[in-house]
Each structure stands twice: as C-alpha cells, then as structure tokens.
Design a protein around this motif. Structure first.
Motif, PDB file in Angstrom:
ATOM      1  N   ILE A 256      -7.265  -7.590   0.514  1.00  0.00           N
ATOM      2  CA  ILE A 256      -7.064  -6.209   0.055  1.00  0.00           C
ATOM      3  C   ILE A 256      -5.584  -5.880   0.172  1.00  0.00           C
ATOM      4  N   ALA A 257      -4.940  -5.617  -0.964  1.00  0.00           N
ATOM      5  CA  ALA A 257      -3.518  -5.271  -0.988  1.00  0.00           C
ATOM      6  C   ALA A 257      -3.356  -3.765  -0.834  1.00  0.00           C
ATOM      7  N   THR A 258      -2.507  -3.356   0.106  1.00  0.00           N
ATOM      8  CA  THR A 258      -2.237  -1.941   0.340  1.00  0.00           C
ATOM      9  C   THR A 258      -0.737  -1.741   0.498  1.00  0.00           C
ATOM     10  N   ASP A 259      -0.326  -0.479   0.616  1.00  0.00           N
ATOM     11  CA  ASP A 259       1.087  -0.196   0.842  1.00  0.00           C
ATOM     12  C   ASP A 259       1.522  -0.528   2.266  1.00  0.00           C
ATOM     13  N   ARG A 260       0.586  -0.986   3.110  1.00  0.00           N
ATOM     14  CA  ARG A 260       0.910  -1.392   4.476  1.00  0.00           C
ATOM     15  C   ARG A 260       0.663  -2.884   4.700  1.00  0.00           C
ATOM     16  N   GLY A 261       0.500  -3.613   3.630  1.00  0.00           N
ATOM     17  CA  GLY A 261       0.291  -5.044   3.744  1.00  0.00           C
ATOM     18  C   GLY A 261      -1.051  -5.460   3.176  1.00  0.00           C
ATOM     19  N   GLU A 262      -1.363  -6.729   3.350  1.00  0.00           N
ATOM     20  CA  GLU A 262      -2.573  -7.326   2.808  1.00  0.00           C
ATOM     21  C   GLU A 262      -3.531  -7.659   3.948  1.00  0.00           C
ATOM     22  N   PHE A 263      -4.811  -7.371   3.733  1.00  0.00           N
ATOM     23  CA  PHE A 263      -5.811  -7.524   4.784  1.00  0.00           C
ATOM     24  C   PHE A 263      -6.953  -8.417   4.302  1.00  0.00           C
ATOM     25  N   ALA A 264      -7.343  -9.367   5.157  1.00  0.00           N
ATOM     26  CA  ALA A 264      -8.495 -10.215   4.867  1.00  0.00           C
ATOM     27  C   ALA A 264      -9.776  -9.404   5.025  1.00  0.00           C
ATOM     28  N   ALA A 265     -10.751  -9.656   4.156  1.00  0.00           N
ATOM     29  CA  ALA A 265     -11.985  -8.873   4.189  1.00  0.00           C
ATOM     30  C   ALA A 265     -13.154  -9.674   3.643  1.00  0.00           C
ATOM     31  N   LEU A 266     -14.341  -9.238   4.011  1.00  0.00           N
ATOM     32  CA  LEU A 266     -15.579  -9.659   3.376  1.00  0.00           C
ATOM     33  C   LEU A 266     -16.089  -8.478   2.564  1.00  0.00           C
ATOM     34  N   ASP A 267     -16.469  -8.739   1.310  1.00  0.00           N
ATOM     35  CA  ASP A 267     -16.843  -7.673   0.377  1.00  0.00           C
ATOM     36  C   ASP A 267     -18.181  -8.024  -0.252  1.00  0.00           C
ATOM     37  N   ARG A 268     -19.128  -7.103  -0.140  1.00  0.00           N
ATOM     38  CA  ARG A 268     -20.463  -7.317  -0.743  1.00  0.00           C
ATOM     39  C   ARG A 268     -20.830  -6.073  -1.517  1.00  0.00           C
ATOM     40  N   ALA A 269     -20.964  -6.225  -2.830  1.00  0.00           N
ATOM     41  CA  ALA A 269     -21.342  -5.112  -3.696  1.00  0.00           C
ATOM     42  C   ALA A 269     -22.855  -5.083  -3.865  1.00  0.00           C
TER      43      ALA A 269
ATOM     44  N   ASP B 189      -2.595   4.533  16.613  1.00  0.00           N
ATOM     45  CA  ASP B 189      -2.283   5.358  15.455  1.00  0.00           C
ATOM     46  C   ASP B 189      -1.800   4.517  14.275  1.00  0.00           C
ATOM     47  N   GLU B 190      -0.966   3.503  14.532  1.00  0.00           N
ATOM     48  CA  GLU B 190      -0.479   2.667  13.437  1.00  0.00           C
ATOM     49  C   GLU B 190      -1.612   1.836  12.833  1.00  0.00           C
ATOM     50  N   LEU B 191      -2.471   1.300  13.674  1.00  0.00           N
ATOM     51  CA  LEU B 191      -3.627   0.563  13.158  1.00  0.00           C
ATOM     52  C   LEU B 191      -4.557   1.501  12.383  1.00  0.00           C
ATOM     53  N   GLY B 192      -4.658   2.743  12.834  1.00  0.00           N
ATOM     54  CA  GLY B 192      -5.430   3.732  12.091  1.00  0.00           C
ATOM     55  C   GLY B 192      -4.856   3.991  10.709  1.00  0.00           C
ATOM     56  N   LYS B 193      -3.533   3.968  10.594  1.00  0.00           N
ATOM     57  CA  LYS B 193      -2.901   4.135   9.284  1.00  0.00           C
ATOM     58  C   LYS B 193      -3.224   2.943   8.378  1.00  0.00           C
ATOM     59  N   ASP B 194      -3.329   1.743   8.973  1.00  0.00           N
ATOM     60  CA  ASP B 194      -3.774   0.584   8.187  1.00  0.00           C
ATOM     61  C   ASP B 194      -5.155   0.840   7.589  1.00  0.00           C
ATOM     62  N   VAL B 195      -6.073   1.324   8.429  1.00  0.00           N
ATOM     63  CA  VAL B 195      -7.441   1.591   7.963  1.00  0.00           C
ATOM     64  C   VAL B 195      -7.440   2.652   6.873  1.00  0.00           C
ATOM     65  N   ALA B 196      -6.638   3.696   7.043  1.00  0.00           N
ATOM     66  CA  ALA B 196      -6.559   4.736   6.014  1.00  0.00           C
ATOM     67  C   ALA B 196      -6.043   4.157   4.699  1.00  0.00           C
ATOM     68  N   SER B 197      -5.074   3.245   4.773  1.00  0.00           N
ATOM     69  CA  SER B 197      -4.543   2.642   3.543  1.00  0.00           C
ATOM     70  C   SER B 197      -5.602   1.813   2.842  1.00  0.00           C
ATOM     71  N   ILE B 198      -6.442   1.137   3.609  1.00  0.00           N
ATOM     72  CA  ILE B 198      -7.537   0.362   3.015  1.00  0.00           C
ATOM     73  C   ILE B 198      -8.560   1.300   2.379  1.00  0.00           C
ATOM     74  N   ALA B 199      -8.882   2.402   3.071  1.00  0.00           N
ATOM     75  CA  ALA B 199      -9.828   3.375   2.509  1.00  0.00           C
ATOM     76  C   ALA B 199      -9.326   3.928   1.183  1.00  0.00           C
ATOM     77  N   ARG B 200      -8.023   4.189   1.095  1.00  0.00           N
ATOM     78  CA  ARG B 200      -7.466   4.695  -0.163  1.00  0.00           C
ATOM     79  C   ARG B 200      -7.607   3.681  -1.286  1.00  0.00           C
ATOM     80  N   SER B 201      -7.580   2.403  -0.952  1.00  0.00           N
ATOM     81  CA  SER B 201      -7.695   1.360  -1.982  1.00  0.00           C
ATOM     82  C   SER B 201      -9.133   1.158  -2.441  1.00  0.00           C
TER      83      SER B 201
END
Length: 291
Positions: free
Chosen positions: A20-33, A92-104
């Motif tokens: 997942i690419a965000t404005d705070r970097g890229e995060f590994a994830a598992l995604d199931r639709a 707080d900084e890790l929380g901002k990471d989560v918020a950036s992922i939520a926005r994506s």
C-alpha cells in the motif's frame, strides 16, 4: 487445542499480499475483497513483534460476510521497511501511518488494533476521527503496559538488540521457553515463519516501539471525546493488560465490552468463533457509510 491455535500464523487464507503506497511510505499488507460490493472496509493493525499474519484466522470469514479486510505490517515490522529515527516509532507517528493507510482505502474504515496496535489505532482515531467508522481495541489497555512478564522481556531484550542481534535474541528466547514443562513447540513450518518474522523486524522498531508501549499515557478521555463507536474485546485470561483494566476502560468509554472465554492475549487464535462473532455483530450494527 484447536487447529487454529496449532497453526496460528500459518493458518490457510485467500488474502492477496500487496503493498500500500501512501504519503508516509509503503506498507506490506494482506488484502481480501468480498464478493460483490463491500459492506465496508476493515483495517487491522498488529501488536509489538506482530504482523499482518496475526489476523489470518479472521480474514476469510469476515470477507465472506461482505467486508473488505486489509491487515498490515506497521513501520519496521516484518515486511514493511523501517528506519533508524526514534521519533518515527512514537505512538502518534505510527498512528499517522495508520491514518494515511485509511485515506488510501475507502474511508471511513472500521479499524481494529491488537495489543500495542490498539494504542496506535487509538492515536489514529484521536488524530483524525472522521477517517474511522468504528474502532475495536483487541487485548489492549488504557495506557502503558503494566508490570509482568511481557514488560520484563522488553526490558531484558533491549540491551542486546545491537550486540546479540535479533537472531541471537530469538534463539535464546526459544531455548528459555523450552525449559517450561508446559511449552509446546510449534510445528516446523510455523517455527520457521516465527523466526523469520522476528529477525526481519527493524531493531530500532523493537527498541522504540517497546519504549512507546511502556510509556504510553492514559488517553481514554481523548478517545471518548471523538465519538467514534468503540468495542473493547479481550480474553478472559489476558496476561498483558489485565481484564479488570480493560473492563474499566470500556466503562469509561461507554463502549461495548466483550470478554472472549478461554482466551488469553490472542483471542483471534485462542477462540476464533467467539472473536469472530463479536466482531461481526459490532460492525453489522454500525451505520453504513454513504457515497
């Protein structure tokens, strides 16, 4: 012992491994639709030394009920890159990471944080509550982790993170665990995964996430003020934050509270059915987001 408890993070699932690419970097994830239009999106945040694989028993059953499920590795965890800046591992900084992922994703999302991930998820909600339809605090507490074996292990490991290295620390910890007559060694593939995951962590992440978990203030009033619906879910025999501390937190939040019978600190493995039922009931009761 159930199959899920034995298999744990190697439990079979059909999620796709993504970045997942965000404005705070890229995060590994598992995604199931899910099939068809999602009823909502669930974003899952693991705890200290954890990873996205800590949710594998839940991913498919939740998706089968109509939700998109995304589970992540936090910054410096397993397959998400870290850095050597202590400040980036504050709650707080890790929380901002989560918020950036939520926005994506398709915000507002239903956020779930396990253990230390609950402290991070709470910070994300406090920082940007409009991104979140609801919050589940799973086996997480009102503030810093209290006295006990888990705190002792964090403090004992820290001086050796850059001397023994993560390989040495992990191997010594397994030798110590093997001395316990109640210890049950994981099967080979799972044992290999657990070691590989631990040594892939950033030592800076382990050090400074540990500091964050042992120094987190009580922010229950701040969370309550957001108005975001909260479920407090924990095992009846949780051995990290005490059940009483989590029950008191739920009361102060005016939150729904679920005690998962027969579970300790990992109800997603220790009582899959009880955990799954409580989560789906909570999310199903939330208003559907409008387009």
């Amino acid at each position: 012992m159930s199959s899920a408890q034995i298999d744990r993070q190697s439990f079979p699932h059909s999620a796709e491994a993504i970045r997942i690419a965000t404005d705070r970097g890229e995060f590994a994830a598992l995604d199931r639709a899910p099939e068809g239009t999602p009823r909502g999106t669930v974003l899952m945040v693991p705890g200290y030394t954890g990873s996205k694989e800590d949710f594998v028993t839940l991913i498919d059953p939740i998706a089968e009920q109509g939700y998109r499920v995304v589970a992540i590795d936090q910054r410096g965890q397993f397959e998400t890159a870290g850095d050597d800046e202590p400040a980036t591992y504050s709650v707080d900084e890790l929380g901002k990471d989560v918020a950036s992922i939520a926005r994506s994703l398709d915000a507002p999302v239903n956020l779930l944080g396990h253990s230390f991930g609950g402290l991070v998820a709470r910070a994300a909600v406090i920082g940007e509550p409009t991104l979140f339809a609801s919050l589940v605090l799973m086996s997480s507490g009102p503030g810093a982790l209290g006295e006990g074996q888990r705190k002792s292990m964090i403090l004992a490991a820290e001086p050796h993170l850059y001397t023994l290295g993560l390989e040495g620390i992990y191997d010594l910890s397994q030798q110590a665990l093997a001395q316990d007559p109640m210890f049950v060694a994981p099967p080979g593939p799972l044992a290999e995964f657990l070691r590989r995951r631990f040594v892939a962590n950033s030592p800076y992440a382990l050090q400074y996430m540990g500091h964050a978990m042992l120094g987190e203030p009580d922010r229950v009033a701040e969370l309550e003020a957001t108005g975001v619906p909260v479920l407090v879910l924990y095992g009846s025999d949780d051995n990290a934050w005490t059940p009483q501390a989590q029950s008191d937190m739920a009361s102060r939040l005016g939150a729904q509270e679920v005690v998962v019978d027969g579970a300790l600190h990992s109800p997603a493995f220790e009582n899959v059915g009880g955990t799954l039922g409580a989560l789906l009931a909570f999310w199903d009761a939330q208003p559907r987001p409008t387009a």
